[in-house]
Design a protein around this motif. Structure first.
Motif, PDB file in Angstrom:
ATOM      1  N   ILE B 109      14.608  -2.358  -3.068  1.00 16.12           N
ATOM      2  CA  ILE B 109      14.114  -2.709  -1.808  1.00 16.12           C
ATOM      3  C   ILE B 109      14.041  -4.085  -1.656  1.00 16.12           C
ATOM      4  O   ILE B 109      14.173  -4.927  -0.579  1.00 16.12           O
ATOM      5  N   ILE B 172       5.487  -0.737  -2.415  1.00 18.79           N
ATOM      6  CA  ILE B 172       6.636  -0.404  -1.417  1.00 18.79           C
ATOM      7  C   ILE B 172       5.983  -0.150   0.003  1.00 18.79           C
ATOM      8  O   ILE B 172       6.390  -0.912   0.966  1.00 18.79           O
ATOM      9  N   TYR B 173       4.700   0.288   0.081  1.00 16.46           N
ATOM     10  CA  TYR B 173       3.929   0.198   1.442  1.00 16.46           C
ATOM     11  C   TYR B 173       3.867  -1.185   1.986  1.00 16.46           C
ATOM     12  O   TYR B 173       3.701  -1.395   2.936  1.00 16.46           O
ATOM     13  N   GLN B 176       6.922  -2.581   2.954  1.00 17.03           N
ATOM     14  CA  GLN B 176       7.329  -2.021   4.342  1.00 17.03           C
ATOM     15  C   GLN B 176       6.596  -2.689   5.323  1.00 17.03           C
ATOM     16  O   GLN B 176       6.826  -2.674   6.516  1.00 17.03           O
ATOM     17  N   SER B 177       5.101  -2.914   5.226  1.00 19.32           N
ATOM     18  CA  SER B 177       4.326  -3.350   6.156  1.00 19.32           C
ATOM     19  C   SER B 177       4.798  -4.707   6.464  1.00 19.32           C
ATOM     20  O   SER B 177       4.218  -5.255   7.476  1.00 19.32           O
ATOM     21  N   ALA B 179       7.990  -5.820   6.498  1.00 21.47           N
ATOM     22  CA  ALA B 179       9.224  -5.788   6.883  1.00 21.47           C
ATOM     23  C   ALA B 179       9.268  -5.584   8.240  1.00 21.47           C
ATOM     24  O   ALA B 179       8.588  -5.280   9.072  1.00 21.47           O
ATOM     25  N   GLU B 183      14.572  -3.532   8.917  1.00 20.68           N
ATOM     26  CA  GLU B 183      14.567  -3.582   7.676  1.00 20.68           C
ATOM     27  C   GLU B 183      13.787  -2.480   7.076  1.00 20.68           C
ATOM     28  O   GLU B 183      14.212  -1.567   6.175  1.00 20.68           O
ATOM     29  N   LEU B 184      12.714  -1.935   7.830  1.00 17.88           N
ATOM     30  CA  LEU B 184      12.105  -1.009   7.594  1.00 17.88           C
ATOM     31  C   LEU B 184      12.926   0.284   7.655  1.00 17.88           C
ATOM     32  O   LEU B 184      12.857   1.396   6.804  1.00 17.88           O
ATOM     33  N   ILE B 187      14.992   0.665   4.533  1.00 15.64           N
ATOM     34  CA  ILE B 187      14.142   0.935   3.259  1.00 15.64           C
ATOM     35  C   ILE B 187      13.924   2.420   3.247  1.00 15.64           C
ATOM     36  O   ILE B 187      14.120   3.133   2.213  1.00 15.64           O
ATOM     37  N   VAL B 188      13.401   2.977   4.503  1.00 17.72           N
ATOM     38  CA  VAL B 188      13.172   4.374   4.412  1.00 17.72           C
ATOM     39  C   VAL B 188      14.285   5.188   4.195  1.00 17.72           C
ATOM     40  O   VAL B 188      14.390   6.207   3.312  1.00 17.72           O
TER      41      VAL B 188
END
Lengths: 277, 344
Positions: B109, B172-173, B176-177, B179, B183-184, B187-188
Motif C-alpha cells: 500500500i 491500513i485503515y 486509507q483514511s 488517501a 488511491e483508496l 488500495i481496496v
C-alpha cells in the motif's frame, strides 16, 4: 541381580537438578537403572516424578548435574540418535490430527527411518506385533480420537514397543487401565526387561503394582530422593508414612510373596487401632 | 478410503499425485480456453483451426501467464496453510494467521501511495517488491518476538501473529483514511486479491522460488506427522523440533509473502483445500502436502476463471470468489468434523 554392579547403567542421573524459573522441581537426584531392571519412581503429587522423566527423556534443557542414557548426556545427543535408544510413554499424550491407532504406532518407527522414507513391511510387522502384545489389535483401524483414555494409553505403549528401545521411560502408563490391562502391560514390561534386557524406569501411583513388578524403587518427595533400594526394603510403613504423610497397612501377599500396601481411611487412623508392620 | 492398505506406501502417494496433477492440468486447460474472445488452446495446435493474431496474442501473452500465475499462487498459499496447520496442530490455521501478510499489505500500500500505481515496469514490479520487503521485515520482527530463551514458542508465535495482523489492519485503515479517493480504490482492489499480468519470464522466477520452497517443506512431511503428538512427543520420536518449527515458520511465511506481494489477500484457499484433502486422504502429511499444493493450484485457477467470466465483460477480484465459495463450503465441512477434532 547379582551381576548388577558390574553392568554399566543404561539410565544414570547424578546430582541432577531442574527448576522452572526460580522454582526447584528436581533437586540433587542421583539414580541408576541397569539393563534388565525395572525400577519404580514413587512419590506424592508434585514430587517431581514427571519432571524427572521429562529431563531424562531430553525434552527439558537447562538442567544442572548429569542425565545420561547409555553413557551419553541427553542434552548433547541428537534427538534422532536418542530416540533410537530411548522410548517414552508420557503421562498426558497429545493427539493433534485424526490419525488411526495403527498410524500412531507406526510413528514409533520414525527415528529408524531416513528422510521421506515410507515404512517397510518389517516396520508394519513390528507395529502389528506391538499392537498384539498390548491386546490392541482390534483398535488398529480406529481413529485415535474415538478411543477411550485407557485405549489410547495402550496405543501409546504399543508405539513405544514399536520403537524397539533399549531404554524405556514410563510415566504412569497404566493410570487409566482396568486391572486386567494394568497387569498385562506390566507383564509385557517385565518380559521386555527379562528377555530383551531393556532398562525400565516407571512412575507409578499404585503401590501394589510397584511392589509386584519393580526390582527397585526410588521414593521421591519435594524433588529429592527420600529412599532408594530393593522394593521390599523401600516400601516400608515408616518410609511411606514419611513420604506420603498418610498411614498405610503393609503386609505380605501370601500368594506372590511380595508386599501388599493398603492406605488406611481417616477413621481407622483416628481410632488408634494402629498400623501394621 | 475404506479397504486401503494398512500403511501409506510410495505407490499410493504417487497415484494421488498423478490424479491431482491430471485435475490441475484439466483446470489449466479450462482456464486457458475459456473467457473473452474465441482464443482457446485448441487453436494453438497445428491444424486446430484458424487462429487470428489477436486470439493467439490473448492466449500466449495474457491468458496462459495468468492461469499459470494462479496455479503457482494457489499452490503456495495452500501449502503454507497446510504446514501452518501442522505447526500449530490446528486445522483452522491459514497462511495469514502468523502475521507476515500484514507487513506485506502495508509495504504494498505504501508503494501504491508513493505512485507505484502507474503502468510502468517499475510501478508494476515496485508494488510487489515493496510488499515483499514489508513481509520480510515483519517476518524478522515476529520471529524475534516469538523466540523465548532460544526457542520458538508456538503460542507466542500465534499471539504475535494475531497482534501483528490487528496492528497492520489499523495501519491500513489509517493509510486509507489519508488517501485520495482514487488511491483508496487502488488500495481496496489490491487488498481484495486479484491475479495480475506477469510475463512468462517473470513467472519462471516466481515458480522456481515457490517450487524450491515447496520441496523443502514437503521434505519435513514425516516430522509433521510426529509433531501431531505435541512438541515433546515429536522430540521423543527423534524430531529436531526447534529446527522444524523455525524452518516451517520461515518457509511458510516466505510462500505467503510471495503470494500476498503479487496478488493481495486471497482468502480461504489455504484453509479449505488442506481441510478437504485431509478428510479425503487422511492426515498423513506425506500424502497431504503434495496433493494440497497441486489441489490448491487447481482450485485457484478455477476460482480465477470464475472471477473472469461470471460478470464478463467485468471482472471480480478472485479473493471475493474464493471467499464466497470457500466460506459456506467450509462451514458445511466443519459441521461434519467438529466431533473429529473435539479430542484435540
Amino acid at each position: 541381580m547379582s551381576t548388577r554392579g558390574a553392568e554399566p547403567a543404561a539410565i544414570e542421573a547424578r546430582d541432577l537438578s531442574f527448576a522452572f524459573g526460580a522454582l526447584p522441581i528436581v533437586s540433587d537426584v542421583t539414580l541408576a537403572v541397569r539393563p534388565g531392571e525395572v525400577v519404580g519412581l514413587v512419590g506424592p503429587n508434585g514430587s517431581g516424578k514427571s519432571t524427572l522423566v521429562r529431563v531424562l527423556s531430553g525434552v527439558l534443557g537447562g538442567y544442572r548435574g548429569s542425565a545420561r542414557v547409555e553413557g551419553r548426556e541427553v542434552c548433547e545427543v541428537a534427538p534422532r540418535q536418542l530416540a533410537r535408544t530411548l522410548a517414552v510413554v508420557p503421562q498426558e499424550p497429545v493427539f493433534g490430527f485424526a490419525f488411526r491407532a495403527r498410524e500412531i504406532v507406526l510413528m514409533g518407527r520414525h527415528p529408524h527411518l531416513a528422510g521421506l522414507a515410507f515404512e517397510s513391511d518389517r516396520d508394519l510387522e513390528l507395529a502389528e506385533r506391538a499392537l498384539d502384545r498390548c491386546g490392541a489389535a482390534d483398535l488398529a483401524a480406529r481413529s485415535i480420537h474415538e478411543l477411550s483414555a485407557g485405549e489410547r494409553q495402550r496405543i501409546v505403549f504399543a508405539r513405544a514397543l514399536a520403537q524397539e528401545p533399549r531404554v524405556l521411560l514410563l510415566d504412569e502408563p497404566a493410570s487409566f487401565l482396568d486391572i486386567r490391562h494394568q497387569v498385562e502391560l506390566y507383564d509385557v514390561v517385565r518380559e521386555l526387561a527379562a528377555v530383551e534386557r531393556v532398562a525400565v524406569l516407571t512412575v507409578l501411583h499404585d503401590l501394589n503394582l510397584a511392589a509386584e513388578y519393580c526390582d527397585r524403587i526410588y521414593l521421591l518427595r519435594d524433588g529429592r530422593i527420600e529412599a532408594g533400594g530393593p522394593t521390599a526394603e523401600v516400601l516400608t510403613y515408616a518410609n511411606l508414612k514419611r513420604v506420603f504423610d498418610t498411614d498405610v497397612y503393609v503386609d505380605l501377599n501370601a500368594l506372590t510373596g511380595k508386599l501388599l500396601v493398603v492406605p488406611l481411611p481417616g477413621r481407622v487412623r483416628r481410632s488408634g487401632s494402629g498400623p501394621g508392620v | 478410503m475404506s479397504g486401503r492398505s494398512p500403511r501409506l506406501t510410495r505407490g499410493r502417494v504417487a497415484l494421488a499425485i498423478l490424479v491431482t496433477s491430471l485435475l490441475l492440468a484439466l483446470a489449466l486447460a479450462l482456464g486457458a480456453s475459456l473467457g473473452a474472445g474465441r482464443a482457446s488452446l485448441w487453436t494453438l495446435l497445428p491444424g486446430g483451426g484458424p487462429a487470428s493474431d489477436v486470439d493467439r496474442s490473448i492466449l500466449l501473452d495474457v491468458r496462459i501467464p495468468r492461469v499459470l500465475l494462479a496455479a503457482i499462487l494457489g499452490g503456495a498459499l495452500t501449502l503454507a496453510g497446510a504446514v501452518f496447520q501442522a505447526l500449530l496442530r490446528n486445522p483452522l490455521a491459514d497462511p495469514y494467521v502468523l502475521g507476515v501478510s500484514g507487513g506485506a499489505s502495508i509495504g504494498g500500500i505504501v508503494a501504491l501511495l508513493l505512485g507505484g500505481a502507474s503502468g510502468t515496469l517499475l510501478g508494476r514490479l515496485g508494488v510487489p517488491a515493496a510488499a515483499f520487503a514489508g513481509a520480510l521485515v515483519s517476518l524478522a520482527l515476529i520471529e524475534r518476538v516469538a523466540t523465548v530463551g532460544g526457542r520458538l514458542s508456538v503460542y507466542t508465535l500465534l499471539l504475535t501473529g494475531a497482534i501483528f495482523n490487528a496492528f497492520s489492519a489499523a495501519l491500513i485503515y489509517f493509510l486509507q483514511s489519508v488517501a485520495s479517493l482514487e488511491e483508496l480504490h487502488g488500495i481496496v482492489f489490491y487488498l481484495m486479491g486479484r491475479i495480475p499480468s506477469f510475463a512468462l519470464s517473470e513467472l519462471a522466477w516466481l515458480g522456481g522460488a515457490v517450487a524450491a520452497t515447496a520441496v523443502a517443506l514437503t521434505a519435513m512431511a514425516r516430522d509433521y506427522n510426529a509433531l501431531s503428538l505435541g512438541e515433546e512427543g515429536a522430540r521423543q520420536l527423534g524430531v529436531d523440533v526447534e529446527r522444524v518449527k523455525r524452518r516451517t515458520f520461515v518457509l511458510g511465511s516466505l510462500l505467503t509473502a510471495l503470494a500476498v506481494s503479487v496478488a493481495g489477500l486471497i482468502g480461504f484457499v489455504g484453509l479449505v483445500v488442506p481441510h478437504v484433502l485431509r478428510r479425503l486422504l487422511g492426515p498423513d502429511h506425506r500424502l497431504l502436502l503434495p496433493t494440497a499444493f497441486l489441489g490448491g493450484a487447481g482450485f485457484l485457477v478455477l476460482a480465477d476463471l470464475a472471477a473472469r467470466i461470471l460478470v464478463a465483460p467485468n471482472e471480480l477480484p478472485v479473493g471475493v470468489v474464493t471467499a464466497l465459495v470457500g466460506g459456506p463450503f467450509f462451514l458445511y465441512l466443519l459441521r461434519g468434523t467438529t466431533r473429529e477434532h473435539a479430542g484435540r
